[in-house]
Structure formats: C-alpha cells, structure tokens
Write an enzyme that holds these catalytic residues in place. Structure first.
Site, PDB file in Angstrom:
ATOM      1  N   GLY A  70       0.795  -1.230   0.000  1.00  0.00           N
ATOM      2  CA  GLY A  70       0.000   0.000   0.000  1.00  0.00           C
ATOM      3  C   GLY A  70       0.820   1.268   0.000  1.00  0.00           C
ATOM      4  O   GLY A  70       0.545   2.205   0.754  1.00  0.00           O
ATOM      5  N   PHE A  78      -1.516   7.032   2.743  1.00  0.00           N
ATOM      6  CA  PHE A  78      -0.953   8.065   3.614  1.00  0.00           C
ATOM      7  C   PHE A  78       0.231   7.530   4.412  1.00  0.00           C
ATOM      8  O   PHE A  78       1.346   8.067   4.351  1.00  0.00           O
ATOM      9  CB  PHE A  78      -2.066   8.575   4.539  1.00  0.00           C
ATOM     10  CG  PHE A  78      -1.669   9.685   5.468  1.00  0.00           C
ATOM     11  CD1 PHE A  78      -0.914  10.763   5.034  1.00  0.00           C
ATOM     12  CD2 PHE A  78      -2.083   9.665   6.800  1.00  0.00           C
ATOM     13  CE1 PHE A  78      -0.560  11.802   5.897  1.00  0.00           C
ATOM     14  CE2 PHE A  78      -1.743  10.693   7.672  1.00  0.00           C
ATOM     15  CZ  PHE A  78      -0.983  11.763   7.217  1.00  0.00           C
ATOM     16  N   GLY A 122       1.613   4.427   4.086  1.00  0.00           N
ATOM     17  CA  GLY A 122       2.503   3.667   3.216  1.00  0.00           C
ATOM     18  C   GLY A 122       3.514   4.546   2.508  1.00  0.00           C
ATOM     19  O   GLY A 122       4.706   4.207   2.435  1.00  0.00           O
ATOM     20  N   ASP A 155      -3.206  -7.203  -4.895  1.00  0.00           N
ATOM     21  CA  ASP A 155      -4.429  -6.751  -4.228  1.00  0.00           C
ATOM     22  C   ASP A 155      -4.666  -7.645  -3.016  1.00  0.00           C
ATOM     23  O   ASP A 155      -4.504  -8.869  -3.102  1.00  0.00           O
ATOM     24  CB  ASP A 155      -5.606  -6.850  -5.206  1.00  0.00           C
ATOM     25  CG  ASP A 155      -6.851  -6.158  -4.687  1.00  0.00           C
ATOM     26  OD1 ASP A 155      -7.335  -6.544  -3.607  1.00  0.00           O
ATOM     27  OD2 ASP A 155      -7.347  -5.247  -5.358  1.00  0.00           O
ATOM     28  N   VAL A 175       1.304  -2.411   5.536  1.00  0.00           N
ATOM     29  CA  VAL A 175       0.598  -1.180   5.901  1.00  0.00           C
ATOM     30  C   VAL A 175      -0.810  -1.150   5.319  1.00  0.00           C
ATOM     31  O   VAL A 175      -1.728  -0.607   5.936  1.00  0.00           O
ATOM     32  CB  VAL A 175       1.397   0.052   5.413  1.00  0.00           C
ATOM     33  CG1 VAL A 175       0.731   1.343   5.860  1.00  0.00           C
ATOM     34  CG2 VAL A 175       2.839  -0.006   5.920  1.00  0.00           C
ATOM     35  N   ALA A 176      -0.996  -1.726   4.146  1.00  0.00           N
ATOM     36  CA  ALA A 176      -2.270  -1.614   3.436  1.00  0.00           C
ATOM     37  C   ALA A 176      -3.404  -2.251   4.227  1.00  0.00           C
ATOM     38  O   ALA A 176      -3.287  -3.364   4.733  1.00  0.00           O
ATOM     39  CB  ALA A 176      -2.154  -2.288   2.068  1.00  0.00           C
ATOM     40  N   SER A 177      -4.506  -1.518   4.323  1.00  0.00           N
ATOM     41  CA  SER A 177      -5.705  -2.029   4.987  1.00  0.00           C
ATOM     42  C   SER A 177      -6.842  -1.078   4.676  1.00  0.00           C
ATOM     43  O   SER A 177      -6.628   0.130   4.574  1.00  0.00           O
ATOM     44  CB  SER A 177      -5.517  -2.121   6.504  1.00  0.00           C
ATOM     45  OG  SER A 177      -6.659  -2.662   7.140  1.00  0.00           O
ATOM     46  N   LYS A 184      -9.726  -4.336  12.521  1.00  0.00           N
ATOM     47  CA  LYS A 184      -8.344  -4.227  12.984  1.00  0.00           C
ATOM     48  C   LYS A 184      -8.056  -5.239  14.091  1.00  0.00           C
ATOM     49  O   LYS A 184      -6.961  -5.823  14.138  1.00  0.00           O
ATOM     50  CB  LYS A 184      -8.057  -2.807  13.477  1.00  0.00           C
ATOM     51  CG  LYS A 184      -8.195  -1.727  12.418  1.00  0.00           C
ATOM     52  CD  LYS A 184      -7.329  -1.977  11.196  1.00  0.00           C
ATOM     53  CE  LYS A 184      -5.853  -1.771  11.442  1.00  0.00           C
ATOM     54  NZ  LYS A 184      -5.056  -1.821  10.185  1.00  0.00           N
ATOM     55  N   PRO A 197      -0.988   2.578  16.051  1.00  0.00           N
ATOM     56  CA  PRO A 197      -1.109   4.030  16.203  1.00  0.00           C
ATOM     57  C   PRO A 197      -2.525   4.459  16.601  1.00  0.00           C
ATOM     58  O   PRO A 197      -3.504   3.759  16.341  1.00  0.00           O
ATOM     59  CB  PRO A 197      -0.763   4.571  14.813  1.00  0.00           C
ATOM     60  CG  PRO A 197      -0.640   3.403  13.919  1.00  0.00           C
ATOM     61  CD  PRO A 197      -0.954   2.176  14.662  1.00  0.00           C
TER      62      PRO A 197
END
Length: 353
Positions: free
Chosen positions: A16, A20, A22, A71, A91-93, A170, A195
């Site tokens: 990702g 932001f 990534g 993907d 990071v991608a989610s 999450k 975070p």
C-alpha cells in the site's frame, strides 16, 4: 552515488505504498538507504507514489524503488511481491470515511489480506513482518476507565458495547496475524505498530479519516464540534516506529502503541488550528461544541453521526512508554502533527480508488 563495491542494501516490501502511511514508510526507508518494493493495485498508481516522494523531498530514488501489482483480496502477485525481500511492512488495509452496513466489507479484506501477506512472506523466507495495526485493536469495548491502555490490552468484541466495523476489522486481523505466526509461521518474525489518530504532512490524495476531520475543521464545515477525544501521532513518527520495529531484535513478538502525549479534544484541536491560521483565515473555524441532545436528534438522518455516538464524551488514553523505553522512539509533539496537517492540506483533495 553509492560505491559499486558496496553490497546492495536490504530490500523491503511496503504494502500500500500509495496510501498516507505507506507513502511515508516508503520515503523513510529510501532516506535510510534501503531498497524498496511497494505494492500498488494498478500500474497507474506508481505515478502517485513517485509524486508523493517528490512532495516529501525525495526527487529521484532511481533503481532503489520498484513496484509490484497485488491486491489484498486476491492471491495473484504476492509471491512475486515478496521475492528476494528481507523485511515486509504490511501497511495496506481498508480505512473507510464512513462505516459500511455490512462489517464483513472491512473485516474480510483486512483479515484475509494480512494472512495472504504473512503466508507469502513465510513461503519466501522473509525474516520479519511489521504489521500496521491500530489502537482500535486495543482500547475499545471496555468499560470506561481513567487508566491508559497499553499493549497488554485487547479490544473486547464480545463485551456488549458498541464496536464499529473498522474496530472489529483491525482487532480480528491482528489477532489472526499473531495466531498464524504462532501456529504456521515457522521462522517468520512478527511485530505490530498500533497508532492512534494519524496526522502530519499530507503528500497526496489518499489520507486518513483523522486528516479528513482536520480538513473539515479548517474549512469551517463543522459549525458545531462533537465532544470527542482522540490520541494524535505524526505520520513521520509512525513510519519511524515501523523501521525500529523492523530492525531491532527486541521488537520481535511485540506490539507497540504510537501516541504523542495525552489525548486531545476536538475543541482543543479547533482552537489550535484557529490560532495557527490567524484572525482572518481562522475566523471560519468553529470552536463551539454540539450538545449531546442535538447529536441524538441528528443521528437518525446521518450515518456518520450515528457511528460517532458511542465515542461522545468518552476518553480513551494510551501509553507509548513501551516504544520509548524498548526502542528509543521519540515522537514529535501532538501540536506539531496537527499544524503539519493544516499546512499541507490545501493542495490535495481526498479520493478513494
């Protein structure tokens, strides 16, 4: 120019890279001398990543940056994405601006995507994966408390208290990741970064819900503010924590909360923004709170308001002591993160693709 006799730097995969967080991770890795491969959903997104790196002050990474099309919802491309990689930053989610009617729209891609990445990493002999989780996997579903949440806490999905689809996604994704590494991971190492609300320099159009809130406050689109409190951390420090969790031996098997100082209220954020913008530009920034009765009256007509009701008046604190003491992480002040967001917002408009 690097010395041709020097062995090439380690290759790191960032999933990702056009997002932001990534993009900031890609930027931090390149600035630290790593080679980076980042996944994008379509080849056209490569230009977006390069544009964000330029916005971040890195004009030409040369052959130290490459792309892989993959993907989270498909198996295709992941074996190629992890080939030759030493570390992975996953990071991608999915992170929606509003909650879907069906929680599985978020839960399934978050959970299955994390497992796809971990499985491919294990099969390729990757040394360590750092998973970008969230405070959402730690501090929700609990009875009200004044204590600060730590990495020992997990969000309680079966407590009977309202928990959003995003929080569910999450929590489930991170729990499944730990279970996979424990049961099927072999030599694969895992660490997670959790975070709170991520703010900071906006490099491109794909931003977090936290950044969208700052945009709405700055542009005067919230004539009354909800009585909400949230933690803040700068995206540059989130990226830095990923690198520490990726390289430090003591980070293996650990979770790391990322927060700068105490929580802020929406009203405190608005006052900070108004003061920073000055009298003329700041005049449109409202600092008035919306009464609870007004929120409840509007809720039947606005899904966004309905989604926010469980958080009204609730304060959830968190501690980053573990990241500070174990890894030496030292985040910027929360106020700096807010101001950096405000100062970089005008150029961009959020879009989702």
């Amino acid at each position: 120019m690097s010395d041709p006799s020097t062995p090439p730097a380690d290759l790191v995969l960032v999933t990702g890279g056009s997002g932001f967080v990534g993009a900031h991770c890609v930027l931090a890795l390149l600035q630290a001398g790593y080679r980076v491969r980042t996944t994008i959903r379509t080849p056209a997104r490569a230009a977006d990543v390069r544009a964000q790196l330029t916005a971040g002050g890195l004009d030409d990474p040369g052959d130290r940056l490459e792309f892989a099309v993959a993907d989270l919802t498909r198996d295709d491309g992941w074996a190629e994405a992890v080939d030759g990689v030493r570390f992975v930053l996953h990071v991608a989610s999915p992170f929606p601006t509003s909650q879907p009617k069906d929680p599985d729209e978020l839960i399934v891609p978050a959970r299955d995507g994390a497992l796809r990445v971990l499985r491919a990493a294990r099969d390729a002999g990757v040394e360590r994966v750092v998973l970008t989780s969230s405070f959402a996997a730690i501090g929700y579903g609990h009875a009200p408390t004044d204590r600060a949440f730590t990495e020992e806490d997990w969000t309680e999905l079966d407590s009977g208290r309202a928990v959003s689809a995003y929080v569910q996604s999450k929590t489930i994704a991170e729990r499944e990741a730990w279970a996979f590494v424990h049961d099927e991971g072999g030599e694969l190492q895992l660490a997670t970064v959790n975070p709170v609300g991520i703010l900071g320099p906006v490099l491109g159009p794909d931003v977090s819900s936290s950044v969208e809130l700052i945009r709405m406050v700055k542009e005067g689109r919230l004539p009354r503010l909800p009585d909400v409190h949230f933690g803040v951390v700068d995206v540059r420090d989130v990226a830095g924590l990923h690198l520490l969790a990726m390289t430090r031996p003591e980070a293996v098997g650990q979770r790391f909360l990322a927060i700068a100082g105490d929580v802020m209220s929406a009203q405190e954020v608005a006052l900070l923004i108004r003061g920073h913008l000055g009298e003329a530009a700041g005049r449109r920034v409202s600092t008035k709170l919306m009464p609870a009765w007004m929120l409840k009256a509007v809720a039947p007509f606005s899904r966004r308001v309905r989604d926010s009701l469980p958080d009204i008046g609730t304060v959830r604190r968190a501690s980053a002591e573990k990241a500070r003491t174990m890894l030496g992480w030292s985040p910027r002040p929360r106020e700096e993160a807010v101001i950096a967001t405000v100062d970089t917002l005008p150029t961009y408009r959020s879009h989702r693709s």
